[in-house]
Design a protein around this motif. Structure first.
Motif, short mmCIF file in Angstrom:
data_model
loop_
_atom_site.label_atom_id
_atom_site.label_comp_id
_atom_site.label_asym_id
_atom_site.label_seq_id
_atom_site.Cartn_x
_atom_site.Cartn_y
_atom_site.Cartn_z
N LYS A 163 0.81 -1.22 0.00
CA LYS A 163 0.00 0.00 0.00
C LYS A 163 0.84 1.26 0.00
N ASP A 164 2.10 1.16 0.39
CA ASP A 164 2.96 2.34 0.43
C ASP A 164 4.37 1.93 0.04
N ARG A 165 5.20 2.93 -0.25
CA ARG A 165 6.58 2.64 -0.64
C ARG A 165 7.39 2.17 0.56
N PRO A 166 8.45 1.39 0.30
CA PRO A 166 9.30 0.96 1.43
C PRO A 166 10.01 2.16 2.04
N CYS A 167 10.31 2.06 3.33
CA CYS A 167 10.94 3.18 4.04
C CYS A 167 12.45 3.18 3.82
N LEU A 168 13.11 4.16 4.43
CA LEU A 168 14.55 4.35 4.27
C LEU A 168 15.34 3.12 4.71
N ASN A 169 14.86 2.42 5.76
CA ASN A 169 15.61 1.27 6.27
C ASN A 169 15.82 0.20 5.19
N TYR A 170 14.86 0.05 4.31
CA TYR A 170 15.02 -0.93 3.23
C TYR A 170 16.15 -0.50 2.28
N HIS A 171 16.19 0.79 1.98
CA HIS A 171 17.18 1.29 1.02
C HIS A 171 18.59 1.27 1.59
N ILE A 172 18.73 1.29 2.90
CA ILE A 172 20.07 1.22 3.49
C ILE A 172 20.36 -0.20 4.00
N HIS A 173 19.54 -1.16 3.54
CA HIS A 173 19.74 -2.59 3.80
C HIS A 173 19.63 -2.95 5.28
N GLN A 174 18.71 -2.28 6.00
CA GLN A 174 18.48 -2.61 7.40
C GLN A 174 17.06 -3.15 7.63
#
Length: 625
Positions: A163-174
Motif C-alpha cells: 500500500k505504500d513505498r518501502p521506508c529508508l531502512n530498506y534502502h540502506i539494507h536494514q
C-alpha cells in the motif's frame, strides 16, 4: 460516635486486614492478621509495646475498620494492594517507585517486531528482562534490528502489504521490506528465531557469521563493507561482555539484602536472569528505630513484588522472615510456578548476599547526607515556615497568581506543594469569566471562589457515596494558602473563605521594591525571614513557580489568540495585515497614535484598510461600553 472498646468486642476471630483512621478520617496504618480479634486488640492493651512509632500511631486512632478474608494469603494480598493505594503514614514504606524495561518480541504478529516495553502484559508476545538500564535495552534493540534486518514500522501486515513505498531502512539494507512482500513469513520468522536466540544469550552463531562476512569482504577488497561488519562485531561483543556469569544453573534469582542505621534503610537487589547478573538497584525505605531487619525485608518483598510484573524463581535473603511461607505461596500464585524464598548459609550464594549487603551499606553512607540535604530543602523548609506562622503539621500548600497584559486575557494559576515539593498533577489553570481588564483583586476573588466552591461540591459528592474514591486536586484543601502579594491579596482570600465558611490559614508573600521576596504577611503583620534560610528559599521557589505557571498559561493563550481581541475585530484586517501592524508598531498604543497616511504606507495595507484601523481606534465612546 465510634466506641473503640465496644467495637473491639465485635472483632471476629478470622483472618483479614485492619485499617486504622485518625481524627480527620485519614488512613494512618494498614495491617493483616491471622486473627483480627487477637491482633487488633493487642494495640489497645496497656502492656502492649511495639516501639515508639506504633505507640504514637495508637494515640491517633479514632476508629478502625476491617475486611475479612478466607485465608492469611488473601489477607497478605489485600494488605499489599491497600498499602500501595493509600500509602499510610505509619506503615514502613518503600520510597522508590521504579519500573524496569523489557524487550518485547511481538510473536502475535505475522511479521513480529522487537520493541522496548515498560510493562509485561499477558499477550502473545515474548518478553526478555527486566533490565536495569533503559539505555542498554535500546542499544540492544537497535543492534538486533541491524543484525537481522527486522522491521521497525507499525504497519498492519500482511493487510497493508504494497500500500505504500518501502521506508529508508530498506534502502540502506536494514530491513527486508515485508511491507512490499519482498520476504515470506517463513523467512522472516527464521530471522526472528535467530534474534530470540541472541536475546537468550546465544551470541556465538552471530559472532561466527559476522567474522566470516568481515573476512570475506576484506578479501574481496570491499573495505567499507568489512568495516561495517567489524563495527557490528564489536557491538555484539560489547553486549555479550555485559552478561557476567554468576552461576551455572541458568535460573532467575533476586539477591536481596539491606543496611540500616536506625533512621534510614537501603535495600539492595541484584537481578540474575538465566544465570547472568543483568544489573542491580537500590531502594530507600522509611523505617522506625524499632523495626528489625527481618521486618523491613518482609515489608519490602510485599511492596516491591506487588508492583513488578516479573517474579523470579528464587529470592535469596539476608535473614529469615516470619512470613516466608505465605509470601512464597503468594509469589507462586503470581508467577504461576513454584517460587522459593531462601537464606543461603554457605558457598557462592551466601557471598552474593554479602556483596548485596556491602553495596547497601555503601549506598546508605553515600546517600545519607544527600537525603538530609534534600529533606532540609523540602520538609525541613516547610517546618521552618510552620514555626514562623505557628502552624503545626504543614503538608499541603497552595499558591495563587494572576497574569494579564493590559487586561488582555486575564488568567489565574494554582500551584500545589506537598512536603516541600511541587505536585504538578494538582496544578490548575483558570481563565477568568467574570472579570475584564486589569483587576487583580477581582480576578483573585473569582479564582479562589471557583476553586473552593468546586472542592466543597466534590467533598459533598464523596460523602454521599458508599465507596472510597481517589481525592481530586480540588477535593483536598490545603493546610496553608500563600498569596502572591501582601495585605490586599490576603484580605481577598480571607473574604472568600469567610463567605464559604472555611477556616484555612492565609499568608501573603511580600516583595520589596526590586521585586524580590522579603517576608510573609500574616495576621495583619509582616514577618521578616532570614534570607539565607531554607524556609526563605522555599517561599521564593513557590512564588516564582506560581508566577511562571500563570505566565506560561497566559503566553499559550496569547500565542493562540494573538491580538484577536482588538485587531481581528477590525473589518479588512486579516492575519497578514495584523502581523505587519504588530511588527511595525510593536504595541496597540503605537497603532492607536498613528494617522491614516502612516498606516497606509505599510506594504500590505491600502487606504481603505488604514481608514478601518484608524476609525476603530478613534470611534466615539458608547455609554456602557
Amino acid at each position: 460516635m465510634f466506641d473503640i472498646q465496644e467495637e473491639l468486642k465485635k472483632l471476629p476471630q478470622k483472618p483479614g486486614v485492619y485499617i486504622m483512621h485518625d481524627a480527620k478520617d485519614a488512613i494512618i496504618y494498614i495491617g493483616k492478621a491471622v486473627s483480627l480479634r487477637n491482633r487488633v486488640r493487642q494495640y489497645f492493651r496497656p502492656s502492649h509495646n511495639e516501639g515508639l512509632k506504633k505507640e504514637q500511631m495508637v494515640k491517633q486512632i479514632e476508629r478502625f475498620e476491617y475486611i475479612i478474608t478466607d485465608s492469611e494469603l488473601e489477607a497478605l494480598i489485600l494488605e499489599c494492594n491497600l498499602i500501595k493505594e493509600h500509602r499510610p503514614k505509619y506503615n514502613t514504606m518503600l520510597r522508590d517507585d521504579k519500573t524496569y524495561p523489557y524487550i518485547r518480541v511481538t510473536l502475535g504478529e505475522a511479521f513480529p517486531r522487537v520493541l522496548f516495553s515498560r510493562q509485561m502484559k499477558k499477550d502473545k508476545s515474548r518478553y526478555f528482562g527486566p533490565y536495569t538500564s533503559a539505555g542498554a535495552v535500546k542499544d540492544t534493540i537497535e543492534l538486533i534490528e541491524k543484525l537481522y534486518s527486522l522491521r521497525t514500522c507499525n504497519r498492519a501486515l500482511p493487510k497493508d502489504i504494497g500500500k505504500d513505498r518501502p521506508c529508508l531502512n530498506y534502502h540502506i539494507h536494514q530491513c527486508m521490506a515485508p511491507c512490499q512482500g519482498y520476504v515470506s513469513q517463513e523467512e522472516y520468522r527464521e530471522k526472528i528465531s535467530q534474534a530470540i536466540e541472541f536475546l537468550n544469550g546465544n551470541y556465538q552463531p552471530i559472532l561466527n557469521d559476522l567474522e566470516e562476512k568481515m573476512q570475506s569482504a576484506s578479501e574481496d577488497m570491499l573495505f567499507e563493507k568489512a568495516i561495517e561488519y567489524r563495527e557490528l562485531l564489536k557491538a555484539v561483543k560489547k553486549i555479550a561482555q555485559k552478561q557476567k556469569i554468576t552461576s551455572s544453573d541458568g535460573e532467575d534469582k533476586d539477591i536481596i539484602a539491606m543496611a540500616s542505621d536506625g533512621e534510614d534503610a537501603v535495600v539492595q537487589v541484584f537481578f540474575i536472569r538465566d544465570g547472568k547478573l543483568i544489573g542491580r538497584d537500590h531502594f530507600h525505605v522509611n523505617v522506625g528505630s524499632e523495626d528489625t531487619r527481618s521486618q523491613v525485608l518482609a515489608t519490602f518483598l510485599k511492596q516491591f513484588y506487588a508492583g513488578t510484573p516479573f517474579i523470579p524463581r528464587e529470592l535469596m535473603l539476608q535473614d529469615e522472615i516470619e512470613e516466608a511461607d505465605v509470601i512464597a505461596e503468594w509469589l507462586t500464585r503470581k508467577r504461576g510456578q513454584k517460587v522459593y524464598v531462601r537464606v543461603p548459609k554457605k558457598g557462592t550464594k551466601e557471598k552474593l548476599v554479602e556483596l548485596a549487603a556491602q553495596n547497601a551499606n555503601m549506598v546508605l553512607s553515600q546517600d545519607k547526607e544527600k537525603i538530609k540535604r534534600e529533606e532540609g530543602r523540602t520538609i525541613g523548609a516547610l517546618k521552618e515556615i510552620g514555626r514562623l506562622l505557628q502552624l503545626e503539621d504543614l503538608k499541603r500548600v497552595e499558591a495563587y497568581d494572576i497574569s494579564n497584559i493590559s487586561g488582555f486575557e486575564s488568567v489565574g494559576s494554582m500551584i500545589v506543594y506537598e512536603k516541600g515539593k511541587p505536585k504538578r498533577s494538582d496544578y490548575r489553570k483558570f481563565k477568568l469569566r467574570t472579570v475584564t481588564g486589569p483587576d487583580d483583586y477581582g480576578s483573585m476573588y473569582e479564582v479562589l471562589t471557583r476553586r473552593f466552591s468546586h472542592g466543597m461540591r466534590e467533598q459533598e459528592e464523596l460523602n454521599q457515596r458508599s465507596i472510597e474514591q481517589q481525592y481530586g486536586s480540588f477535593t483536598r484543601f490545603p493546610d496553608l494558602i500563600m498569596m502572591d502579594g501582601g495585605k490586599g491579596q490576603v484580605n481577598v482570600a480571607l473574604r472568600v473563605l469567610e463567605e464559604l465558611g472555611l477556616e484555612i490559614p492565609v499568608c501573603g508573600m511580600v516583595k520589596d521594591d526590586n521585586h524580590r521576596t522579603r517576608g510573609l504577611y500574616y495576621h495583619n503583620q509582616e514577618i521578616p525571614i532570614d534570607r539565607h534560610s531554607e524556609g526563605f528559599k522555599l517561599i521564593t521557589r513557590i512564588q516564582d513557580e506560581a508566577h511562571r505557571f500563570a505566565i506560561e498559561f497566559h503566553r499559550s493563550l496569547r500565542s493562540k489568540e494573538q491580538v484577536h481581541s482588538v485587531l481581528d475585530d477590525i473589518p479588512g484586517i486579516g492575519a497578514v495585515r495584523r502581523k505587519a501592524l504588530m511588527k511595525k508598531f510593536l504595541s496597540l498604543d503605537a497603532i492607536r497614535e498613528a494617522d491614516v497616511n502612516t498606516l497606509a504606507q505599510l506594504p500590505s495595507m491600502n487606504e481603505q484598510a488604514a481608514k478601518a484601523v484608524y476609525e476603530y481606534f478613534h470611534r466615539p465612546s458608547v455609554e456602557g461600553e
